[in-house]
Design a protein around this motif. Structure first.
Motif, short mmCIF file in Angstrom:
data_model
loop_
_atom_site.label_atom_id
_atom_site.label_comp_id
_atom_site.label_asym_id
_atom_site.label_seq_id
_atom_site.Cartn_x
_atom_site.Cartn_y
_atom_site.Cartn_z
N SER A 92 -16.75 47.63 -7.44
CA SER A 92 -17.17 47.04 -8.77
C SER A 92 -16.36 47.42 -10.09
N GLY A 93 -15.94 46.45 -10.57
CA GLY A 93 -14.94 46.39 -11.78
C GLY A 93 -13.91 45.85 -11.71
N ASP A 94 -12.76 46.24 -12.48
CA ASP A 94 -11.57 45.25 -12.47
C ASP A 94 -10.68 45.78 -11.53
N ILE A 95 -9.98 45.08 -10.86
CA ILE A 95 -9.03 45.49 -9.69
C ILE A 95 -7.70 45.68 -10.17
N GLU A 149 -5.27 42.48 -10.54
CA GLU A 149 -3.93 42.10 -10.15
C GLU A 149 -3.93 41.65 -8.89
N VAL A 150 -2.73 40.68 -8.65
CA VAL A 150 -2.67 39.95 -7.37
C VAL A 150 -2.20 40.97 -6.06
N THR A 151 -1.55 42.11 -6.48
CA THR A 151 -0.82 42.82 -5.50
C THR A 151 -1.90 43.85 -4.97
N ALA A 152 -2.86 44.42 -5.78
CA ALA A 152 -3.82 45.23 -5.54
C ALA A 152 -4.84 44.31 -4.87
#
Length: 797
Positions: free
Chosen positions: A514-517, A564-567
């Motif tokens: 839950s939340g921003d990656i 973020e893409v990598t995350a």
């Protein structure tokens, strides 16, 4: 003479120590060392203290037992336990006289099915034959399944010496079998070290639950013959009795035990379950601590509603809905949970304070909707709000430079435009129309609202309590406490009861993203109360779930707009790794699982989404802020010294050159193509189809299922049920286990914990529009990496 006295002493001692456990060792007749008996486990097998703690937590437990005997003075015993620890005191009789015995026990788990316990007991008596007998005991329990459990006890392993005599160690082995839910059979056999496997005592017991919380038991012992017993649970207390009708050993034993956690019982007054839903509700769980209490979660709320249907004493569920802080998809899940509860014959009343569309969606399915006299109902319809700050940035000399791959990937538009682009406006209007259709159909079904009445309500927008009642939106006006008082029902705030399982249940682990990656956690955002999803946190959660042998499947709850893409890619790989280990991962999408949130969902075995879940947004963007003009205004100069032609590719003091834009666009295209290929492979769809439904476009769950981006409509309930079916678990054979975030020592002293809110966020929200503050927050997450973010549209509902 001396020899005769010595022989007599030995005879008396052997009469005591050699007597079977079932007769003289304690007052716990008709019990087995292979089972658990709350605080009385300190008498039977201390290993059960560890098992009980794993099964039911650590409630305070106690007991008192009194025995009336025809040939021995009356006896009594008492015990107390808290978690893994227990203590006892006994006043017992034997042929050598009366004595007092004190004991301390501890039990701990070794694995989910193996438990070990130790006990120390010592006696005080007038007779030298039973005075100062210090005994070290060791117990083991093996609980391989819900049908059978085993126990082993070594008593007096230290072989205490009293009056010149070494007492033998005693070994007891037991088994309990539960072939069907209401029938329990047990058998125990005992021998001692001096006559090992040559002389035995034994007991066999059969117990049947005649009604919920009422059990009858019969036992047969080698020396005491038949015994009969009854046990009746009374909410937080339980009373029991054992009768021994043998002519030469008549006795009646009666006792009571208590627990701060209620027992399963029928003898409970008709009750009302009071539930409060307010702004503290959240998606993910956080372990409590010194300065932080555990906060309620959506899963906990849904499970409480589902359990309510199984309590025969529960006549009413009363929900005080002050505020619902989650989104419309979560509101749909609560709506459906109330519907399931009503279908089980339960009455559900919802009390509204100041409410909007989300709260009313939940309340609309209730048996009765009640409203506070001074409250209002906001029925203003759906809207989309989004700020565009390019003009503001221009005034201070900042230029937002962003590249987005995907026709509808509008996340960076707030920095590059003064109004929505046509594709973005088209997409938003389409979403609004679909969401309005779903909400209208929901209310039409639950409250018989016609289209004409719906339009009239939208034109009214705000209704006070009287208007809401006259419009048929609520049924009763009044205060919750006064209305419930008139019901004359016993109030309750929990449905948790002590479990009497023979083994710990299997688990379906629930992991919440839950939340921003983000690749790494940002402390400033934590202090501001922002949820963050990082690979490190998700790795720890998946590791915890997979390392527990009780975990049969995982439900991965995704409620994230991306990041973020990598995350995102690292977290998606955790889902793949779990599937490769043979553990199914079922996806439950929350309010939003879009962009990066969709990437981490794609490899799941099955994806569930609510009709109003926001998903999709398969697209990528990257960018930077050019501060060149601002630097000129404040006369700030920056010089870059390098041999490389593109070393300053992402420097903030100037705009991109044409060549730099080409480099970045090529890299962005690679990320986008990688994203759609990944979805194509994970979802077993053609690349062409994924590209068609991608383009950064946002879909509601009701649309995404048609485009094969999700598999089925549903929430937690359906996802957990599907996961259970995948591993052949039936209802009652498993429990859900939400893996909660752990917090470091200093995080317990954050302003949010101590003061209740973050002062900086409160100040910003008081100066600017809260929605503007919320939208611009994600700027602080911008790094020199591409992003899979959903457009930060606020107020869609």
């Amino acid at each position: 003479m001396i020899a005769t006295l010595q022989i007599r002493r030995i005879a008396l001692a052997l009469l005591f120590v050699g007597a079977p456990t079932f007769a003289y060792d304690s007052l716990e007749k008709m019990t087995s060392i292979s089972n658990a008996y709350d605080s009385r486990s300190v008498f039977t097998n201390p290993a059960a203290l560890g098992y009980q703690t794993e099964l039911n937590g650590a409630p305070l437990l106690g007991s008192f037992t009194y025995a009336v005997n025809h040939n021995v003075d009356n006896e009594f015993s008492s015990s107390l336990a808290l978690g893994n620890f227990g203590a006892s005191v006994e006043h017992l009789g034997n042929p050598a006289g009366m004595f007092n015995r004190f004991g301390f026990g501890v039990g701990v788990p070794i694995t989910p099915s193996w438990y070990v316990g130790a006990r120390y007991r010592f006696t005080r008596a007038d007779s030298v034959f039973v005075d100062k007998v210090n005994s070290w005991d060791l117990g083991i329990q093996w609980r391989p399944s819900q049908k059978v459990s085993f126990g082993l006890m070594g008593i007096q392993l230290n072989r205490p010496q009293v009056a010149g005599i070494n007492w033998p160690a005693r070994m007891v082995a037991g088994v309990t079998v539960r072939p069907v839910e209401k029938l329990e059979l047990s058998a125990d056999v005992e021998t001692n070290s001096d006559n090992f496997a040559k002389q035995f005592s034994y007991q066999v017991t059969a117990g049947v639950e005649l009604a919920r919380g009422f059990q009858a038991t019969v036992a047969y012992q080698r020396d005491q013959k038949f015994l009969f017993g009854l046990q009746l649970n009374l909410d937080r207390a339980s009373i029991y009795s054992v009768g021994q009708p043998a002519i030469d050993r008549q006795s009646i034993t009666a006792g009571a035990q208590f627990s701060t956690k209620p027992y399963r019982t029928l003898l409970r007054p008709d009750s009302v379950l009071k539930m409060n839903v307010d702004g503290s509700l959240q998606e993910s769980g956080t372990k409590g601590g010194l300065f932080r209490a555990e906060r309620p979660t959506l899963l906990g709320l849904l499970e409480q509603l589902d359990r309510a249907g199984n309590d025969p004493s529960l006549k009413l569920v009363a929900i005080k809905l002050e505020n619902f802080p989650l989104g419309m998809a979560a509101a749909q899940e609560v709506h459906e949970a109330i519907l399931r509860l009503k279908e089980q014959g339960k009455r559900v009343d919802v009390f509204l304070s100041n409410s909007g569309m989300k709260e009313y969606i939940i309340a609309s399915i209730a048996t009765k909707i009640l409203m506070e006299p001074t409250a209002e109902l906001k029925f203003a319809g759906l809207r989309s709000e989004r700020y565009y700050i390019k003009g503001t940035l221009d005034k201070i000399g900042i230029e937002g430079q962003f590249l987005a791959k995907g026709k509808y990937k509008s996340a960076p538009e707030m920095f590059t435009r003064r109004e929505a682009s046509e594709p973005s406006r088209e997409e938003t209007l389409q979403q609004l129309g679909e969401a309005e259709r779903i909400i209208f159909e929901t209310l039409a079904k639950s409250r018989n609202i016609t289209k004409a009445r719906w339009d009239a309500l939208l034109n009214t927008a705000l209704l006070d309590a009287e208007e809401a009642k006259s419009s048929g939106l609520v049924d009763v006006i009044g205060h919750m406490d006064a209305i419930l008082k008139a019901e004359a029902l016993s109030p309750r705030e929990t449905l948790d009861v002590s479990s009497k399982r023979l083994a710990l249940p299997k688990r379906i682990a629930v992991i919440v993203a839950s939340g921003d990656i983000l690749q790494k956690r940002i402390q400033l955002l934590s202090l501001a109360g922002e949820s963050q999803v990082t690979p490190d946190k998700m790795k720890a959660h998946f590791r915890e779930a997979l390392s527990d042998p009780r975990t049969e499947a995982i439900v991965f709850r995704v409620s994230s707009p991306g990041g973020e893409v990598t995350a995102s890619d690292e977290i998606a790989s955790l889902v793949e790794a779990a599937e490769k280990k043979g553990v199914p991962v079922v996806i439950s999408m929350g309010d939003v699982a879009a962009s990066g949130g969709y990437m981490i969902s794609a490899p799941g075995r099955k994806i569930f989404a609510q009709p109003l879940t926001i998903t999709g947004s398969i697209g990528v963007f990257l960018g930077k802020f050019n501060l060149g003009e601002l630097y000129k205004k404040i006369d700030l100069r920056k010089e870059i010294i390098t041999h490389a032609p593109f070393a300053g590719l992402l420097t903030e003091d100037r705009a991109w050159t044409k060549e730099e834009r080409e480099i970045l666009w090529r890299r962005l295209s690679q990320y986008y193509e990688g994203f759609i290929k990944y979805v194509s492979k994970a979802r077993k769809l053609s690349v062409a189809h994924v590209d068609e439904v991608a383009q950064g476009r946002v879909w509601l769950g009701s649309q995404a299922i048609k485009e094969k981006l999700v598999d089925e409509l549903g929430g937690y309930h359906e996802a957990i049920e599907y996961a259970a079916n995948e591993v052949s678990l039936k209802p009652g054979d498993y429990e859900t286990w939400m893996i909660e975030d752990s917090r470091g020592l200093f995080e317990f002293f954050s302003p949010d914990d101590v003061l209740g809110k973050d002062p900086l966020s409160s100040f910003a929200s008081s100066v600017f529009s809260p929605s503007l503050v919320d939208e611009v927050k994600w700027v602080s997450r911008m790094k020199e990496t591409p992003f899979l973010y959903l457009s930060p549209v606020r107020g869609l509902y």
